[in-house]
Design a protein around this motif. Structure first.
Motif, PDB file in Angstrom:
ATOM      1  N   ILE A 268       1.115  -0.661   0.021  1.00 19.33           N
ATOM      2  CA  ILE A 268       0.360   0.194   0.249  1.00 19.33           C
ATOM      3  C   ILE A 268       0.562   1.516   0.190  1.00 19.33           C
ATOM      4  O   ILE A 268       0.704   1.881  -0.393  1.00 19.33           O
ATOM      5  N   TRP A 269       2.211   1.310   0.423  1.00 20.29           N
ATOM      6  CA  TRP A 269       2.492   2.094   0.109  1.00 20.29           C
ATOM      7  C   TRP A 269       2.983   2.641  -0.841  1.00 20.29           C
ATOM      8  O   TRP A 269       3.677   4.305  -1.555  1.00 20.29           O
ATOM      9  N   GLY A 270       2.885   2.028  -2.312  1.00 19.64           N
ATOM     10  CA  GLY A 270       2.903   2.418  -4.172  1.00 19.64           C
ATOM     11  C   GLY A 270       1.584   3.225  -3.786  1.00 19.64           C
ATOM     12  O   GLY A 270       1.290   3.714  -4.861  1.00 19.64           O
ATOM     13  N   ASN A 271       0.778   3.326  -2.818  1.00 18.70           N
ATOM     14  CA  ASN A 271      -0.097   4.291  -3.408  1.00 18.70           C
ATOM     15  C   ASN A 271      -0.001   5.187  -2.854  1.00 18.70           C
ATOM     16  O   ASN A 271      -0.849   6.154  -1.479  1.00 18.70           O
ATOM     17  N   LEU A 272      -0.774   6.521  -3.953  1.00 16.68           N
ATOM     18  CA  LEU A 272      -0.590   8.175  -3.272  1.00 16.68           C
ATOM     19  C   LEU A 272      -1.196   8.464  -2.713  1.00 16.68           C
ATOM     20  O   LEU A 272      -1.568   9.190  -1.807  1.00 16.68           O
TER      21      LEU A 272
END
Length: 695
Positions: A268-272
């Motif tokens: 989820i860290w790749g989701n802005l």
């Protein structure tokens, strides 16, 4: 506030000697506090800490943070939240604490002290606080309504009512659930859309009047009365949360809920959007931009360690969010497992019917359909993965994970999901009353801080209002109640959602951006750190300089851009309850509602450019007016000042350079320190006293 003198050593000594005959010098901090406009002060440090914690810890910690954690990867979201809290939240919180404590003014006075052009930041904060207070008190009224209905057995939302005309269960309740029916029909009597306003809800109007009355009585004597209420309203929620946590850990499904909460999904860290949601939660959790943090800290003694307070309150806020999340996930785990067990029992009933019809029994020897209590959820799911899908008799999977994935946000978590679980507890009225009393106290403690963010700046900036504190408080609460009637009509819940989503988010982000620019680039981070060093007698780490100037500012601008883009591309929508379908649906706002959203945002941010333009024009076009007020006014501002003993000893090395952009020239942000000299009768915005203090 006046500026520091620009004198050489001899002139300075002569000035001090002469001025002592006309004005009294104060060498102690107590004397300074006593003369600061008779400004009240906290009776103890514990009062102040409880007030700050009570304001920052609110309903969002109970239902918004757990929901975001639930929807965005559990433990991974928590790690992201802690990172943003340390890098952005704590520095900005520390900045507001230090500014309020040093200048000893509300939000209007603090930014006006840096420059008259920046006074609009404080007015915008007051306006946003008023927006939030309008709808926040409605949520407190809902909690009061539910608490009042908790003193009956069985609970009124435990079973569906019967239609008197048909002697059957009410269809709307049968199609949804008893808790949903009670919330949407009995509590809100909600309409099908925001365009169907309908009549006023008389019961909720009475509850709203009661909550505004409570707020008015608690705030009527300023912090002297509200601080005493804080002893209960700030501490009691923690007692209830620990009680619920202990009780919840005894429930079946509690460990599954905790496991779901902490299991990290690092992708989820790749989701802005997850970053946007985490930053927004940090922003609202600490109450940045409201002016309430500044107002509370302005009642502190100047030498108070505000850096330690910033770390402590932020840490308590984080721990409270984690504690509330534990309680929520324990309850949701119990609820999900209970639903899954009912699903298994229902499917076993269908399989039992099939066995009486002589069909094959693929469930044997997996389990005995005649004894549902002996069938575990794990055994049933193992069997279903092998044979269940081949049966065409409405046999379904019963997944606890699927039930946990059905996140409930905001009011739905408190007034639907939690009420459903309360009804399953033994002695359910006790647990229900305890839960909603906790929500009532959480809401009130935050509401006190919100009102303080309105009243303190107005009383500090307008002396007439400051002399009539009681009248101002009662009038503000009465106006809040009258405007709050918008939220007690049948479509009121949709307006609450509108104000919550749009009236505060963007304006508050803009306010904090201007605050950061004011301290970092207008006043200067080095000067600000110098002032804090004068206050605390030690210099904060230099990392704050770069966090304020670059990291926090860029992060807030990125959050503003992400929020605007999301609003533009996705379009404002709201969730409505359809009575005939007995379910929720997402609708688009009508044109007039979109215009209302835009006006709310524009009006909240309008004071910033208006005050800037007004001050600029006044500075450029009205020089003669300033001259008529007294040609020697600037000399007075140079001579009658607050200066530290250290500066008196070595004044020639530090001279004040007037600035041409309207920013008041001074070398310190502080009004006075423990050892500072100060002319007691003098106040900057009292022109008569300034003119009488001639040499």
């Amino acid at each position: 506030m006046t500026e520091k003198p620009s004198l050489n050593g001899g002139e300075e000594a002569e000035w001090l000697s002469d001025s002592q005959s006309d004005s009294q010098l104060a060498l102690s901090l107590d004397a300074d506090n006593a003369n600061n406009g008779d400004r009240p002060a906290w009776d103890s440090k514990i009062q102040y800490v409880l007030a700050q914690v009570g304001f920052s810890v609110g309903l969002g910690n109970v239902w918004r943070f757990p929901y975001l954690c639930h929807q965005n990867g559990g433990g991974a979201f928590m790690l992201l939240y802690v990172f943003l809290l340390l890098v952005v939240g704590v520095p900005l919180f520390f900045m507001e604490l230090a500014a309020g404590q040093s200048i000893r003014q509300g939000s209007i006075g603090v930014w006006k002290h840096i420059s008259p052009k920046l006074a609009g930041i404080g007015y915008s904060s007051c306006l946003v606080c008023f927006y939030v207070g309008l709808y926040y008190n409605v949520i407190i009224a809902w909690s009061l309504f539910y608490m009042g209905n908790s003193f009956q057995y069985p609970l009124p939302w435990q079973h569906c009512p019967t239609d008197v005309a048909t002697n059957d269960t009410v269809k709307e309740c049968a199609r949804s659930s008893p808790t949903s029916y009670f919330w949407f029909r009995k509590a809100l009597n909600i309409s099908n859309s925001i365009e169907e306003s309908g009549e006023f809800n008389s019961i909720m109007t009475g509850c709203l009047l009661a909550t505004w009355t409570i707020v008015s009585l608690a705030m009527i004597k300023g912090i002297k009365s509200s601080a005493k209420v804080m002893y209960f309203s700030s501490v009691f929620p923690y007692v209830v949360l620990f009680i619920f946590l202990i009780r919840g850990l005894m429930l079946d499904g509690a460990m599954e809920g905790i496991t779901y909460m902490f299991y990290p999904k690092l992708e989820i860290w790749g989701n802005l959007q997850v970053w946007r949601q985490a930053a927004t939660q940090v922003f609202f959790a600490l109450g940045l931009g409201y002016g309430s943090v500044i107002a509370y800290s302005s009642y502190n003694p100047v030498q108070n360690n505000c850096h330690r307070d910033a770390l402590m309150v932020s840490g308590i806020n984080l721990m409270t969010s984690v504690l509330a999340s534990l309680v929520v996930f324990v309850i949701l785990g119990f609820r999900a497992k209970n639903i899954a067990k009912h699903c298994v029992a229902g499917n076993l009933g269908l399989l039992s019917v099939l066995s009486t019809q002589g069909e094959d029994q693929p469930w044997w020897p997996w389990f005995n359909v005649t004894d549902p209590s002996s069938v575990s959820l794990h055994d049933y799911r193992d069997w279903y993965s092998h044979y269940g899908a081949a049966l065409a008799h409405n046999i379904t999977d019963c997944s606890l994970e699927d039930e946990m994935n059905k996140g409930v946000e905001g009011t739905g978590l408190a007034f639907i999901a939690f009420t459903e679980v309360m009804a399953l507890f033994p002695a359910s009225p006790f647990w229900s009353a305890l839960f909603f009393l906790m929500l009532l106290n959480l809401g009130l403690s935050t509401m006190f801080g919100t009102m303080q963010g309105i009243l303190t700046p107005l009383m500090d900036n307008f002396k007439l209002l400051g002399r009539h504190r009681t009248l101002l408080t009662v009038s503000s609460c009465a106006l809040g109640f009258l405007m709050g009637l918008l939220f007690t009509q049948r479509s009121g819940n949709y307006f609450v959602a509108m104000f919550d989503d749009y009236s505060a988010t963007l304006p508050l982000i803009i306010v904090v951006i201007f605050e950061t620019i004011s301290v970092s680039w207008v006043y200067g981070t080095d000067r600000f750190l110098d002032d804090i060093e004068d206050m605390l007698k030690w210099r904060p780490p230099v990392v704050y300089k770069y966090l304020w100037k670059y990291v926090c500012l860029l992060a807030m601008m990125g959050l503003l851009a992400a929020s605007l883009l999301r609003m533009v591309f996705q379009g404002p929508t709201y969730t409505a309850w359809n009575q005939s379908m007995a379910s929720e649906m997402t609708l688009e706002y009508p044109g007039w509602a979109l215009a209302m959203i835009v006006l709310l945002i524009v009006f909240a941010g309008l004071p910033v450019p208006i005050c800037y333009i007004h001050s600029t024009l006044q500075h450029r076009w009205l020089p003669s007016a300033h001259a008529e007020e007294g040609a020697g006014q600037e000399a007075h501002r140079d001579l009658y000042t607050k200066c530290s003993s250290a500066e008196q000893l070595d004044f020639s090395s530090r001279r004040v350079t007037p600035e041409d952009d309207g920013v008041r020239s001074r070398t310190t942000f502080l009004p006075v320190g423990g050892e500072h000299y100060r002319l007691l009768p003098q106040q900057e915005d009292d022109e008569e006293e300034q003119q009488d203090t001639g040499m």
